[in-house]
Motif scaffolding. Structure first.
Motif, mmCIF file in Angstrom:
data_model
loop_
_atom_site.group_PDB
_atom_site.id
_atom_site.type_symbol
_atom_site.label_atom_id
_atom_site.label_comp_id
_atom_site.label_asym_id
_atom_site.label_seq_id
_atom_site.Cartn_x
_atom_site.Cartn_y
_atom_site.Cartn_z
ATOM 1 N N ILE A 224 -56.205 -3.725 -33.180
ATOM 2 C CA ILE A 224 -54.828 -3.392 -33.569
ATOM 3 C C ILE A 224 -54.171 -2.512 -32.514
ATOM 4 N N GLU A 225 -54.880 -1.481 -32.073
ATOM 5 C CA GLU A 225 -54.295 -0.555 -31.098
ATOM 6 C C GLU A 225 -54.053 -1.231 -29.749
ATOM 7 N N GLU B 64 -48.782 -0.191 -38.235
ATOM 8 C CA GLU B 64 -50.077 -0.222 -37.564
ATOM 9 C C GLU B 64 -51.186 0.296 -38.484
ATOM 10 N N ARG C 293 -49.409 -8.828 -37.903
ATOM 11 C CA ARG C 293 -48.269 -7.923 -37.678
ATOM 12 C C ARG C 293 -46.955 -8.707 -37.754
ATOM 13 N N GLU D 14 -41.826 3.473 -34.948
ATOM 14 C CA GLU D 14 -42.690 2.387 -35.413
ATOM 15 C C GLU D 14 -42.202 1.893 -36.770
ATOM 16 N N LYS E 217 -43.104 -7.168 -26.997
ATOM 17 C CA LYS E 217 -43.560 -5.870 -27.457
ATOM 18 C C LYS E 217 -42.371 -5.181 -28.130
ATOM 19 N N ARG F 219 -50.753 -3.104 -29.988
ATOM 20 C CA ARG F 219 -49.717 -2.327 -30.665
ATOM 21 C C ARG F 219 -48.314 -2.838 -30.321
#
Length: 472
Positions: A189-190, A121, A149, A26, A470, A193
């Motif tokens: 947010i999750e 995150e 993000r 990440e 993604k 992701r």
């Protein structure tokens, strides 16, 4: 959120994109929490400092940190060489406020800067509550998570010379750490992701704002750059926000002062005319006329000069009251009495030589009957010194606007469009919306979500031509 960022845009358009993967694949981000400080307190159940020389120092509870001279800090009676990494198995506290991740202390002149480095995150968890209401529809919150993000990744390195990626203010994205976390925002947010908007192989410049007033702005009319996915779009649904109607009343003198501080010197303002409009009636440029001249500027620059919290957007109309200065129209050639010609010649010569203050010039503008009085005062200040001759030849070598202020010059642009001209001593801006207007409108996104739009559809609408991918 405010974005007044020509340099940032240039960085986004020209710079290469690189994301370090420091947290199990990440991306990480480093945030400047406190710059150039001489002391602070750090706290954790168990806290360990690792300095540049390899020295370690461990403590429990609260510990005071102070600058110890060039490239050093003093911690609990020990001297450590900067940069220093601070780690804990739990949360770290800076001056009583909790943060995730680690701290880095980096040199800043004879002081130091506290940097919070953490997975992106976790970073977003400390950002979103400053931007949107957690009680809004989930799809609006998810859209905000995607845009924030993307923006953070695109802006990484913006403060690289200071030792971190992003600051914690609205110059980048407001960040408050764990104190700003909320369970619904964490869910948004999750559920998104790793989702990032790309254009041309790199994260897009996903600027966003509070309320567009019905139409978003074309980025070119705000910051000058032409970015294909930051064009004006109409809000598909009507909505009401706290900024659907606002007004600003301000004097021409104050406008002139604020413009001058921004490097736009037209003197005391007595005329404002919206000169160019964008889609939806958004004002793109304005013509400003004052006691020292006339300039056409971007409405965004006017907003920044007057104050973004006062002139809330560029979706406005303007009116005026008070006695308006008279713009002299072209008149038939001479038939002035000799005495009037003499006074006019003396007035022009004294003005050219700078014999009057700006306050005197403005007073003569508003009260022409006082001209003779001020001429006599100016002559008295000269102490009998002779006037320079004012001849057609010498005058022709000067810009006529330097001989006498703009308001007394003949109106050379007889065909000039006077539609929407506000002329007077006090101006009233009536408007709607809040922010620069570029990119996603947060209140517009809320309305879309309330009408069944998904987050993916919302961001694609505001950033047409981008690709949602993604990243991890």
């Amino acid at each position: 959120m405010k974005r007044y960022l020509k340099i940032a845009l240039a960085f986004l358009l020209l710079g290469a994109f690189f994301v370090p993967m420091g947290f199990a694949g990440e991306p990480s981000v480093s945030v400047g929490l406190a710059s150039g400080v001489s002391n602070c307190t750090l706290k954790a159940n168990s806290i360990t400092f690792y300095d540049a020389s390899g020295k370690q120092a461990s403590f429990r509870g609260t510990v005071s940190v102070s600058a110890g001279g060039r490239n050093n800090i003093a911690v609990g009676g020990k001297t450590l060489a900067l940069p220093v990494t601070v780690k804990s198995k739990g949360l770290l506290y800076l001056n009583g406020k909790p943060y995730r991740g680690i701290f880095r202390l980096v040199a800043s002149s004879n002081s130091f800067t506290v940097v919070n480095e953490l997975p992106i995150e976790d970073y977003l968890k400390g950002v979103l509550k400053i931007e949107v209401n957690p009680n809004w529809p989930m799809e609006a919150l998810r859209a905000q998570a995607i845009t924030a993000r993307t923006y953070a990744l695109a802006e990484r390195g913006r403060h690289g010379s200071a030792g971190f990626d992003l600051c914690a203010t609205d110059h980048c994205l407001p960040y408050r750490g764990v104190s700003a976390e909320d369970s619904r925002l964490t869910q948004a947010i999750e559920s998104t992701r790793g989702m990032v908007l790309y254009y041309g192989g790199r994260p897009a410049a996903t600027f966003f704002h509070s309320d567009s007033g019905g139409w978003t702005s074309n980025v070119q009319s705000v910051w000058g750059q032409d970015i294909p996915y930051l064009r004006s779009v109409q809000e598909p649904f009507e909505y009401q926000s706290p900024y659907s109607s606002w007004s600003l009343k301000i004097s021409g003198d104050e406008i002139g002062r604020r413009l001058s501080r921004a490097g736009i010197d037209v003197g005391s303002v007595f005329e404002i005319r919206p000169a160019k409009f964008g889609p939806g009636g958004r004002v793109e440029t304005v013509e400003i006329v004052g006691s020292r001249g006339r300039k056409t500027i971007k409405s965004h620059d006017l907003r920044m000069a007057l104050g973004a919290k006062e002139l809330k957007s560029t979706m406005f109309t303007v009116s005026a009251d008070g006695q308006a200065p008279r713009v002299v129209k072209p008149a038939p050639k001479p038939s002035e009495p000799d005495g009037a010609q003499s006074q006019s010649s003396t007035l022009i010569t004294l003005t050219r030589e700078g014999a009057f203050t700006s306050e005197e010039l403005l007073d003569m503008l508003l009260h022409p009957e006082k001209k003779e009085e001020y001429v006599q005062k100016a002559l008295a200040r000269r102490g009998g010194k002779a006037l320079a001759p004012s001849t057609p030849e010498s005058s022709s070598k000067k810009d006529p606007k330097l001989l006498w202020p703009q308001w007394e010059m003949p109106d050379e642009s007889a065909d000039r469009d006077t539609t929407g001209v506000a002329r007077g001593t006090t101006f009233v801006f009536q408007g709607k919306g809040w922010g620069h207007g570029v990119g996603m409108c947060q209140w517009g996104a809320k309305a879309m979500a309330e009408n069944g739009w998904s987050a993916e559809k919302i961001v694609k609408y505001y950033y047409p031509g981008t690709q949602l991918q993604k990243l991890y």
